[in-house]
Design a protein around this motif. Structure first.
Motif, PDB file in Angstrom:
ATOM      1  N   UNK A   1    -105.922 -36.545  58.529  1.00  0.00           N
ATOM      2  CA  UNK A   1    -104.889 -36.618  57.512  1.00  0.00           C
ATOM      3  C   UNK A   1    -103.723 -35.662  57.747  1.00  0.00           C
ATOM      4  N   UNK A   2    -103.533 -35.312  59.026  1.00  0.00           N
ATOM      5  CA  UNK A   2    -102.363 -34.520  59.397  1.00  0.00           C
ATOM      6  C   UNK A   2    -101.249 -35.486  59.820  1.00  0.00           C
ATOM      7  N   UNK A   3    -100.195 -35.551  59.022  1.00  0.00           N
ATOM      8  CA  UNK A   3     -99.141 -36.531  59.273  1.00  0.00           C
ATOM      9  C   UNK A   3     -98.416 -36.286  60.591  1.00  0.00           C
ATOM     10  N   UNK A   4     -98.186 -35.022  60.930  1.00  0.00           N
ATOM     11  CA  UNK A   4     -97.478 -34.714  62.167  1.00  0.00           C
ATOM     12  C   UNK A   4     -98.255 -35.226  63.366  1.00  0.00           C
ATOM     13  N   UNK A   5     -99.565 -34.949  63.399  1.00  0.00           N
ATOM     14  CA  UNK A   5    -100.390 -35.412  64.515  1.00  0.00           C
ATOM     15  C   UNK A   5    -100.524 -36.928  64.525  1.00  0.00           C
ATOM     16  N   UNK A   6    -100.621 -37.527  63.323  1.00  0.00           N
ATOM     17  CA  UNK A   6    -100.743 -38.984  63.245  1.00  0.00           C
ATOM     18  C   UNK A   6     -99.483 -39.656  63.791  1.00  0.00           C
ATOM     19  N   UNK A   7     -98.327 -39.065  63.507  1.00  0.00           N
ATOM     20  CA  UNK A   7     -97.071 -39.611  64.031  1.00  0.00           C
ATOM     21  C   UNK A   7     -97.060 -39.559  65.556  1.00  0.00           C
ATOM     22  N   UNK A   8     -97.535 -38.438  66.137  1.00  0.00           N
ATOM     23  CA  UNK A   8     -97.598 -38.306  67.600  1.00  0.00           C
ATOM     24  C   UNK A   8     -98.572 -39.312  68.194  1.00  0.00           C
ATOM     25  N   UNK A   9     -99.682 -39.519  67.529  1.00  0.00           N
ATOM     26  CA  UNK A   9    -100.670 -40.490  68.008  1.00  0.00           C
ATOM     27  C   UNK A   9    -100.056 -41.883  68.120  1.00  0.00           C
ATOM     28  N   UNK A  10     -99.230 -42.247  67.139  1.00  0.00           N
ATOM     29  CA  UNK A  10     -98.618 -43.575  67.124  1.00  0.00           C
ATOM     30  C   UNK A  10     -97.338 -43.650  67.948  1.00  0.00           C
ATOM     31  N   UNK A  11     -96.899 -42.503  68.499  1.00  0.00           N
ATOM     32  CA  UNK A  11     -95.722 -42.509  69.362  1.00  0.00           C
ATOM     33  C   UNK A  11     -94.416 -42.686  68.615  1.00  0.00           C
TER      34      UNK A  11
ATOM     35  N   UNK B   1    -102.001 -32.108  55.936  1.00  0.00           N
ATOM     36  CA  UNK B   1    -101.193 -31.002  56.451  1.00  0.00           C
ATOM     37  C   UNK B   1    -100.005 -31.581  57.194  1.00  0.00           C
ATOM     38  N   UNK B   2     -98.826 -30.975  57.009  1.00  0.00           N
ATOM     39  CA  UNK B   2     -97.621 -31.518  57.636  1.00  0.00           C
ATOM     40  C   UNK B   2     -96.937 -30.480  58.523  1.00  0.00           C
ATOM     41  N   UNK B   3     -97.701 -29.513  59.049  1.00  0.00           N
ATOM     42  CA  UNK B   3     -97.053 -28.493  59.873  1.00  0.00           C
ATOM     43  C   UNK B   3     -96.475 -29.148  61.117  1.00  0.00           C
TER      44      UNK B   3
ATOM     45  N   UNK C   1    -102.784 -50.584  57.365  1.00  0.00           N
ATOM     46  CA  UNK C   1    -104.061 -50.353  58.054  1.00  0.00           C
ATOM     47  C   UNK C   1    -103.866 -49.432  59.250  1.00  0.00           C
ATOM     48  N   UNK C   2    -102.783 -49.663  60.036  1.00  0.00           N
ATOM     49  CA  UNK C   2    -102.509 -48.831  61.204  1.00  0.00           C
ATOM     50  C   UNK C   2    -102.231 -47.392  60.790  1.00  0.00           C
ATOM     51  N   UNK C   3    -101.409 -47.199  59.780  1.00  0.00           N
ATOM     52  CA  UNK C   3    -101.056 -45.850  59.330  1.00  0.00           C
ATOM     53  C   UNK C   3    -102.265 -45.096  58.799  1.00  0.00           C
ATOM     54  N   UNK C   4    -103.067 -45.782  57.985  1.00  0.00           N
ATOM     55  CA  UNK C   4    -104.251 -45.123  57.423  1.00  0.00           C
ATOM     56  C   UNK C   4    -105.279 -44.794  58.497  1.00  0.00           C
ATOM     57  N   UNK C   5    -105.439 -45.679  59.484  1.00  0.00           N
ATOM     58  CA  UNK C   5    -106.364 -45.402  60.597  1.00  0.00           C
ATOM     59  C   UNK C   5    -105.900 -44.179  61.383  1.00  0.00           C
ATOM     60  N   UNK C   6    -104.580 -44.077  61.610  1.00  0.00           N
ATOM     61  CA  UNK C   6    -104.043 -42.930  62.335  1.00  0.00           C
ATOM     62  C   UNK C   6    -104.256 -41.641  61.548  1.00  0.00           C
ATOM     63  N   UNK C   7    -104.020 -41.689  60.235  1.00  0.00           N
ATOM     64  CA  UNK C   7    -104.235 -40.508  59.401  1.00  0.00           C
ATOM     65  C   UNK C   7    -105.703 -40.070  59.404  1.00  0.00           C
TER      66      UNK C   7
END
Length: 466
Positions: A432-442, A463-465, A421-427
């Motif tokens: 749906x940019x994985x790089x930005x979602x990773x930064x959001x979650x720290x 997008x995974x830039x 749920x946390x990962x999908x909410x971040x995406x």
């Protein structure tokens, strides 16, 4: 069973004839002896795939035969035939090295099953040590592990119940699976059950099955764990957690080799090998009256101790290599290593949680590090040994979490749902940019990608830039 031979030892001519006829119909050649002396003569002059012996003989006992075979022909399976209900004698024989036992009057179906297993066991002796070692999925070459592997190979040839003792996280189920895999039941089911995870009101129906209409919700017949494991192995993990009221029923099922499904008066014969394990001190529980002594005596025919990781520190390096290789394969294209300093830190750590804790430490380090070499700072060993009291962090109320974990069936399943749920909410938040979602979650992009892969969420369009 072409080219197989059996020795039958019994002082009653009718029993010798019955057993001989049954085995002859199975395609075996048979010799029959009326006493211990005659049996020893046959054993010295011939080769056999199985020996069946009565316990009471004119010039000795079946135990004399078992001990002779163990001393002189250790690869020959020997089964004892005991008076019905005389379990003490059967257990004593198996402790001495007997392959299995049969109750009088002999059930011919049970006899055939026993003989099949025994002949398969005797034929396993032709495998080389290297072939056998290759089937034991236990990492390490320390003296403690080599001793454990040797015991596993020996116990695999028997049908005697084995009680596997060891601390949490040492790999007791892995040991049980190895015993099953190397034995004559390898082609049949291995059924593991966590005795502490079954609600007390469902234990009987889970183990023995039930008939349609036996209770509310029983809409169809269901076989229990004993029937599911019939022909194979039933592994009772955390057996100390069995309710006392259920222990006597489990004991009877093991001794009689039969179960009675809930809602019926008819018994169903089952052919299972019992392996059990717990991290608790069963002897202490028996002394306190919290575990039945007779069941413990029946389960603990042979005890196998699994060493803690702190007693086999030389195995930490190959274990680390194996675990990192597995984590790499989960992502498909990683080549993670560990620094010499980090490896030394692990070798100095006490590992109260044993191999399971090592796996957790490495998985955390794997997901948190931003490069392909894990350093000492990535291990976070100090965090691994701190509990809630040491950190001073207040403990959150767990009432709702507890109820939801039960609804999911296990804490692992519940935590997976929360993480998804946390990962999908971040995406979703970051389009749906994985790089930005990773930064959001720290967390690092690598950690985020690993979590998606682990939870089967890695096929998202994004997008995974970097």
């Amino acid at each position: 069973m072409r080219n197989t031979r059996a020795l039958i030892i019994d002082d009653e001519p009718d029993i010798r004839e019955l057993l001989s006829l049954t085995l002859l119909r199975m395609g075996m050649d048979c010799d029959a002896a009326a006493d211990v002396g005659e049996a020893f003569t046959y054993l010295k002059d011939n080769e056999y795939n199985i020996c069946l012996t009565d316990m009471k003989l004119p010039d000795g006992t079946g135990l004399d035969v078992v001990r002779y075979i163990q001393a002189n022909l250790p690869g020959l399976p020997v089964a004892v035939i005991t008076a019905h209900g005389n379990m003490d004698t059967a257990i004593e024989a198996m402790k001495a090295g007997a392959f299995d036992f049969l109750n009088k009057p002999v059930d011919l179906k049970a006899l055939r099953q026993l003989v099949d297993a025994a002949v398969s066991s005797s034929q396993l002796q032709t495998s080389t040590n290297d072939e056998i070692d290759g089937q034991i999925d236990i990492i390490g070459e320390s003296s403690a592990v080599l001793k454990l592997k040797s015991s596993i190979k020996k116990l695999a040839r028997s049908q005697a119940p084995v009680y596997i003792s060891g601390e949490s996280g040492t790999g007791k189920e892995l040991v049980a699976r190895a015993i099953h895999k190397l034995g004559p039941r390898a082609d049949q089911a291995f059924v593991p059950v966590n005795c502490g995870a079954i609600p007390s009101e469902l234990v009987e129906s889970e183990f023995f099955g039930y008939k349609k209409g036996a209770f509310t919700g029983a809409h169809q017949d269901s076989e229990g764990l004993f029937q599911a494991a019939s022909g194979g192995t039933l592994f009772l993990d955390e057996v100390a957690d069995l309710p006392l009221s259920m222990q006597v029923k489990i004991l009877r099922a093991i001794q009689e080799k039969a179960v009675r499904p809930v809602g019926t008066q008819n018994e169903v014969n089952v052919d299972v090998r019992i392996l059990s394990a717990t991290h608790k001190d069963l002897n202490a529980l028996v002394s306190k009256g919290e575990f039945r002594q007779d069941l413990f005596y029946r389960l603990n025919v042979i005890q196998l101790d699994v060493p803690p990781l702190r007693e086999r520190r030389e195995d930490i390096k190959p274990l680390v290599k194996h675990i990192l290789s597995r984590l790499d394969s989960d992502l498909g294209d990683e080549h993670t290593s560990i620094s010499a300093e980090a490896l030394d830190k692990l070798k100095q750590y006490s590992f109260p949680g044993n191999i399971r804790e090592l796996e957790n430490i490495l998985e955390r380090a794997f997901t948190l590090c931003d490069h392909e070499k894990i350093g000492t700072e990535d291990l976070q060993l100090q965090a691994a040994i701190l509990d809630d009291e040491q950190t001073g962090m207040p403990r959150a109320s767990s009432t709702n979490h507890f109820k939801q974990a039960l609804a999911c069936g296990s804490i692992d399943a519940y935590l997976e749902e929360i993480e998804k749920e946390i990962l999908l909410d971040a995406l979703e938040k970051d389009r749906w940019n994985k790089t930005n979602a990773a930064k959001t979650l720290g967390i690092s992009f690598r950690s985020f990608r690993y979590r998606l892969k682990k939870l089967d969420l890695d096929n998202q369009n994004d997008s995974e830039e970097n």
